[in-house]
Design a protein around this motif. Structure first.
Motif, PDB file in Angstrom:
ATOM      1  N   PRO A 200       3.195  12.439   7.995  1.00  0.00           N
ATOM      2  CA  PRO A 200       3.021  13.225   9.068  1.00  0.00           C
ATOM      3  C   PRO A 200       4.104  13.776   9.825  1.00  0.00           C
ATOM      4  O   PRO A 200       3.585  14.622  10.438  1.00  0.00           O
ATOM      5  CB  PRO A 200       1.925  12.195   9.733  1.00  0.00           C
ATOM      6  CG  PRO A 200       2.231  10.739   9.274  1.00  0.00           C
ATOM      7  CD  PRO A 200       2.908  11.001   7.811  1.00  0.00           C
ATOM      8  N   VAL A 201       5.102  13.216   9.698  1.00  0.00           N
ATOM      9  CA  VAL A 201       6.205  13.764  10.785  1.00  0.00           C
ATOM     10  C   VAL A 201       7.325  14.497   9.878  1.00  0.00           C
ATOM     11  O   VAL A 201       7.455  15.630  10.101  1.00  0.00           O
ATOM     12  CB  VAL A 201       6.787  12.697  11.572  1.00  0.00           C
ATOM     13  CG1 VAL A 201       8.037  13.031  12.238  1.00  0.00           C
ATOM     14  CG2 VAL A 201       5.873  11.973  12.383  1.00  0.00           C
ATOM     15  N   THR A 202       7.736  13.915   8.770  1.00  0.00           N
ATOM     16  CA  THR A 202       8.878  14.485   8.089  1.00  0.00           C
ATOM     17  C   THR A 202       8.341  15.662   6.987  1.00  0.00           C
ATOM     18  O   THR A 202       9.006  16.435   6.627  1.00  0.00           O
ATOM     19  CB  THR A 202       9.925  13.347   7.357  1.00  0.00           C
ATOM     20  OG1 THR A 202       8.883  12.817   6.243  1.00  0.00           O
ATOM     21  CG2 THR A 202      10.054  12.353   8.291  1.00  0.00           C
ATOM     22  N   GLY A 203       7.078  15.187   6.576  1.00  0.00           N
ATOM     23  CA  GLY A 203       6.552  16.158   5.609  1.00  0.00           C
ATOM     24  C   GLY A 203       6.726  15.978   4.285  1.00  0.00           C
ATOM     25  O   GLY A 203       6.246  16.556   3.288  1.00  0.00           O
ATOM     26  N   GLU A 204       7.447  14.956   4.006  1.00  0.00           N
ATOM     27  CA  GLU A 204       7.922  14.502   2.729  1.00  0.00           C
ATOM     28  C   GLU A 204       6.408  13.878   2.117  1.00  0.00           C
ATOM     29  O   GLU A 204       5.901  13.244   2.463  1.00  0.00           O
ATOM     30  CB  GLU A 204       9.089  13.244   2.796  1.00  0.00           C
ATOM     31  CG  GLU A 204       9.426  12.807   1.384  1.00  0.00           C
ATOM     32  CD  GLU A 204      10.330  11.552   1.376  1.00  0.00           C
ATOM     33  OE1 GLU A 204      10.441  10.931   0.718  1.00  0.00           O
ATOM     34  OE2 GLU A 204      10.625  11.442   2.684  1.00  0.00           O
ATOM     35  N   ARG A 205       6.680  14.456   0.857  1.00  0.00           N
ATOM     36  CA  ARG A 205       5.601  13.796  -0.154  1.00  0.00           C
ATOM     37  C   ARG A 205       5.910  12.394  -0.654  1.00  0.00           C
ATOM     38  O   ARG A 205       6.980  12.115  -0.893  1.00  0.00           O
ATOM     39  CB  ARG A 205       5.318  14.680  -1.298  1.00  0.00           C
ATOM     40  CG  ARG A 205       3.931  14.456  -2.262  1.00  0.00           C
ATOM     41  CD  ARG A 205       2.769  14.673  -1.631  1.00  0.00           C
ATOM     42  NE  ARG A 205       1.637  14.597  -2.163  1.00  0.00           N
ATOM     43  CZ  ARG A 205       0.429  14.697  -1.848  1.00  0.00           C
ATOM     44  NH1 ARG A 205       0.223  15.168  -0.340  1.00  0.00           N
ATOM     45  NH2 ARG A 205      -0.761  14.643  -2.489  1.00  0.00           N
ATOM     46  N   MET A 206       5.074  11.348  -0.617  1.00  0.00           N
ATOM     47  CA  MET A 206       5.177  10.025  -0.600  1.00  0.00           C
ATOM     48  C   MET A 206       4.348   9.435  -1.373  1.00  0.00           C
ATOM     49  O   MET A 206       3.120   9.913  -1.364  1.00  0.00           O
ATOM     50  CB  MET A 206       5.385   9.178   0.741  1.00  0.00           C
ATOM     51  CG  MET A 206       6.425   9.741   1.485  1.00  0.00           C
ATOM     52  SD  MET A 206       6.597   8.850   3.277  1.00  0.00           S
ATOM     53  CE  MET A 206       7.520   7.437   2.754  1.00  0.00           C
ATOM     54  N   LYS A 207       4.318   8.247  -2.419  1.00  0.00           N
ATOM     55  CA  LYS A 207       3.472   7.879  -3.139  1.00  0.00           C
ATOM     56  C   LYS A 207       3.752   6.455  -3.380  1.00  0.00           C
ATOM     57  O   LYS A 207       4.965   5.869  -3.344  1.00  0.00           O
ATOM     58  CB  LYS A 207       3.549   8.648  -4.595  1.00  0.00           C
ATOM     59  CG  LYS A 207       2.688   8.117  -5.695  1.00  0.00           C
ATOM     60  CD  LYS A 207       2.778   8.959  -6.878  1.00  0.00           C
ATOM     61  CE  LYS A 207       1.782   8.582  -8.003  1.00  0.00           C
ATOM     62  NZ  LYS A 207       1.624   9.264  -9.078  1.00  0.00           N
TER      63      LYS A 207
END
Length: 324
Positions: A292-299
């Motif tokens: 929600p802050v960095t925008g990085e897609r995480m899984k």
């Protein structure tokens, strides 16, 4: 710029010319996008957001060059008790945490479960969550469903995660063991609402909320199927209701599974396990989202729990015993 100091929020922004002439609540939502429009409207109505030093209404027009100043407090959201309950946290930073929920843990206090819940555990782990709606819980798992959940640790993260859930950009993939042999995967698009007479149950109903699930076969057994289900929406009991709706209820589901399905001439061990499986055989296996802050897609991926693995082992042994 914004500064969040525990419960105090202080924000200041100048209205750019291209936003001039719009409603105050619309302008505030664009300038302070980390908060929801409904929350900003409430702050405006309570006099916490000033325009050039004056209190306006949410619908009042503001003009380019005006200065918006917000001073508000994050109010505690409930009289909940912080309790030292063990959490299996698989990821955590200052904005979010991802946990692997065990079976038997209720997510949110309700009638009959006033404490001993995930929410109580979260308040002990992160005391400031008392200032975030529902202690940062943005989606839920049923009491006896295991697996991955994401929790927002502040208002900005909560707003962004709720937005992602509404836009269906959060990927939530579950695994289940269902009664019956599924020949091929498919899509279930069937609205879900409260059952007409049994209030604890949900049901596919014309007046329900839109609900979409996608399922595919992972492994077939003589009378059961190991499936993977991806949610587009997140309705209460969605997978349990949808799979029952298409004729493949979950093993062990006390509300929806109906009669046991025992393979003919199955071993006493398998028969006993199917009859006594203590919960719906459902596990939130994969979770994927934009930070929600960095925008990085995480899984993240959660291993199948022991009871699930043991049942799969017995079903495989049963299938192999009757091959040929």
């Amino acid at each position: 710029m914004s500064a969040i100091n525990k419960s105090l929020i202080q924000l200041r922004a100048e209205v750019p010319s291209d936003l001039g002439g719009q409603r105050l609540d619309q302008v505030a939502a664009q300038l302070f996008g980390e908060y929801s429009r409904s929350r900003l409207s409430a702050w405006i109505k309570d006099g916490h957001l000033l325009v050039d030093g004056a209190v306006l209404r949410p619908r009042d027009t503001v003009y380019g060059g005006s200065v918006l100043v917000l001073e508000a407090e994050q109010e505690a959201q409930g009289e909940w008790l912080a309790q030292d309950i063990e959490l299996n946290i698989v990821y955590e930073d200052e904005h979010i945490l991802v946990l692997d929920k065990p079976a038997g843990l209720v997510v949110h206090p309700a009638a009959g479960h006033q404490d001993g819940t995930l929410l109580n555990a979260l308040l002990h782990h992160v005391p400031d969550l008392v200032n975030v709606p529902r202690a940062g819980i943005v989606h839920r798992l049923d009491k006896d469903t295991t697996g991955l959940m994401v929790v927002a640790k502040n208002l900005q993260a909560q707003t962004k995660l709720v937005d992602q859930l509404q836009k269906r950009t959060v990927s939530r993939i579950y695994e289940a063991i269902v009664i019956g042999v599924i020949t091929a995967g498919g899509k279930i698009n069937a609205p879900i609402g409260r059952h007409g007479t049994q209030r604890q149950r949900m049901a596919v109903t014309d007046g329900g909320k839109p609900a979409v699930s996608h399922y595919r076969v992972l492994e077939r057994f003589r009378s059961h199927t190991h499936t993977r289900v991806k949610l587009e929406t997140g309705r209460t009991h969605q997978i349990r209701v949808h799979m029952t709706h298409v004729g493949f209820p979950l093993v062990g589901d006390p509300l929806y599974s109906g009669r046991f399905r025992i393979p003919p001439a199955a071993s006493p061990t398998l028969v006993q396990e199917l009859k006594s499986f203590p919960r719906q055989a459902l596990h939130a296996r994969f979770l994927e989202l934009d930070h929600p802050v960095t925008g990085e897609r995480m899984k993240w991926e959660s291993p199948l729990p022991d009871d699930f693995v043991w049942l799969l082992t017995l079903l495989r042994q049963d299938r192999e015993a009757f091959v040929g």
